[in-house]
Design an enzyme around this catalytic site. Structure first.
Site, PDB file in Angstrom:
ATOM      1  N   ASN A  57       0.827  -1.199   0.000  1.00  0.00           N
ATOM      2  CA  ASN A  57       0.000   0.000   0.000  1.00  0.00           C
ATOM      3  C   ASN A  57       0.868   1.259   0.000  1.00  0.00           C
ATOM      4  O   ASN A  57       2.093   1.185   0.001  1.00  0.00           O
ATOM      5  CB  ASN A  57      -0.945  -0.031   1.203  1.00  0.00           C
ATOM      6  CG  ASN A  57      -2.277   0.644   0.913  1.00  0.00           C
ATOM      7  OD1 ASN A  57      -2.342   1.649   0.222  1.00  0.00           O
ATOM      8  ND2 ASN A  57      -3.345   0.083   1.460  1.00  0.00           N
ATOM      9  N   HIS A  97      22.802   1.245  13.091  1.00  0.00           N
ATOM     10  CA  HIS A  97      24.100   1.641  13.619  1.00  0.00           C
ATOM     11  C   HIS A  97      24.354   0.874  14.904  1.00  0.00           C
ATOM     12  O   HIS A  97      23.420   0.434  15.563  1.00  0.00           O
ATOM     13  CB  HIS A  97      24.134   3.153  13.904  1.00  0.00           C
ATOM     14  CG  HIS A  97      24.067   3.982  12.666  1.00  0.00           C
ATOM     15  ND1 HIS A  97      25.186   4.331  11.953  1.00  0.00           N
ATOM     16  CD2 HIS A  97      23.022   4.505  12.000  1.00  0.00           C
ATOM     17  CE1 HIS A  97      24.826   5.042  10.908  1.00  0.00           C
ATOM     18  NE2 HIS A  97      23.513   5.155  10.910  1.00  0.00           N
ATOM     19  N   ALA A 121      -1.352  -3.382  13.318  1.00  0.00           N
ATOM     20  CA  ALA A 121      -0.993  -2.001  12.986  1.00  0.00           C
ATOM     21  C   ALA A 121      -0.192  -1.362  14.109  1.00  0.00           C
ATOM     22  O   ALA A 121      -0.471  -1.561  15.288  1.00  0.00           O
ATOM     23  CB  ALA A 121      -2.247  -1.194  12.718  1.00  0.00           C
TER      24      ALA A 121
END
Length: 160
Positions: free
Chosen positions: A57, A87, A131
């Site tokens: 999406n 990192h 989500a």
């Protein structure tokens, strides 16, 4: 990144133009059944591999230096970030370079909106990522995972 900039300027209805630019970004043919809705961002593109019937999406960012594989019939919600680079964690090592590890998303995975997947993660076939989750470790096949809240992992040494 120049190619993704061009991709993101195309009309939504220009499917042929989008597929042509995706082939150029990936440096090889793409499955005819791949759907990626712009805007879409990646830093290399050459390290992305998509299976059949994958849906991505809008507003996704795939930082693919370490390699990203997305299996057949997987769905990626809007605003998802897949990042294969980072990192070192220790402050004294942070500017020494970058670390990379691949992300593998197996078949039939559904990743919800605004999920972040960190370097080195494998998401097992059939799983659903809720989500807003931040996925920093492997996900077993055929399960639903979510995350939120504050979890302290460990203490760091202060910078000198």
């Amino acid at each position: 990144m120049d190619l993704t900039s061009r991709l993101n300027l195309l009309r939504h209805s220009d499917v042929d133009g989008r597929m042509a630019l995706l082939r150029e970004i990936l440096g090889r043919p793409v499955p005819e059944t791949l759907t990626i809705y712009p805007p879409f961002y990646c830093d290399y593109g050459l390290n992305l591999e998509f299976g059949e019937r994958v849906f991505v999406n809008q507003n996704c960012a795939f930082y693919d230096l370490g390699g990203i594989t997305i299996g057949d019939r997987s769905m990626i919600g809007p605003g998802v970030t897949l990042s294969t680079a980072g990192h070192p964690v220790e402050p004294t090592e942070r500017f020494d370079g970058i670390t990379v590890a691949p992300i593998v998303i197996e078949a039939n995975v559904w990743i919800g909106a605004n999920v972040t997947v960190t370097p080195g993660v494998r998401i097992g076939a059939g799983s659903v990522i809720a989500a807003g989750a931040v996925i920093a470790k492997d996900v077993a096949a055929n399960c639903v995972v979510s995350s939120n809240g504050y979890v302290k992992r460990r203490d760091l040494l202060p910078a000198p």
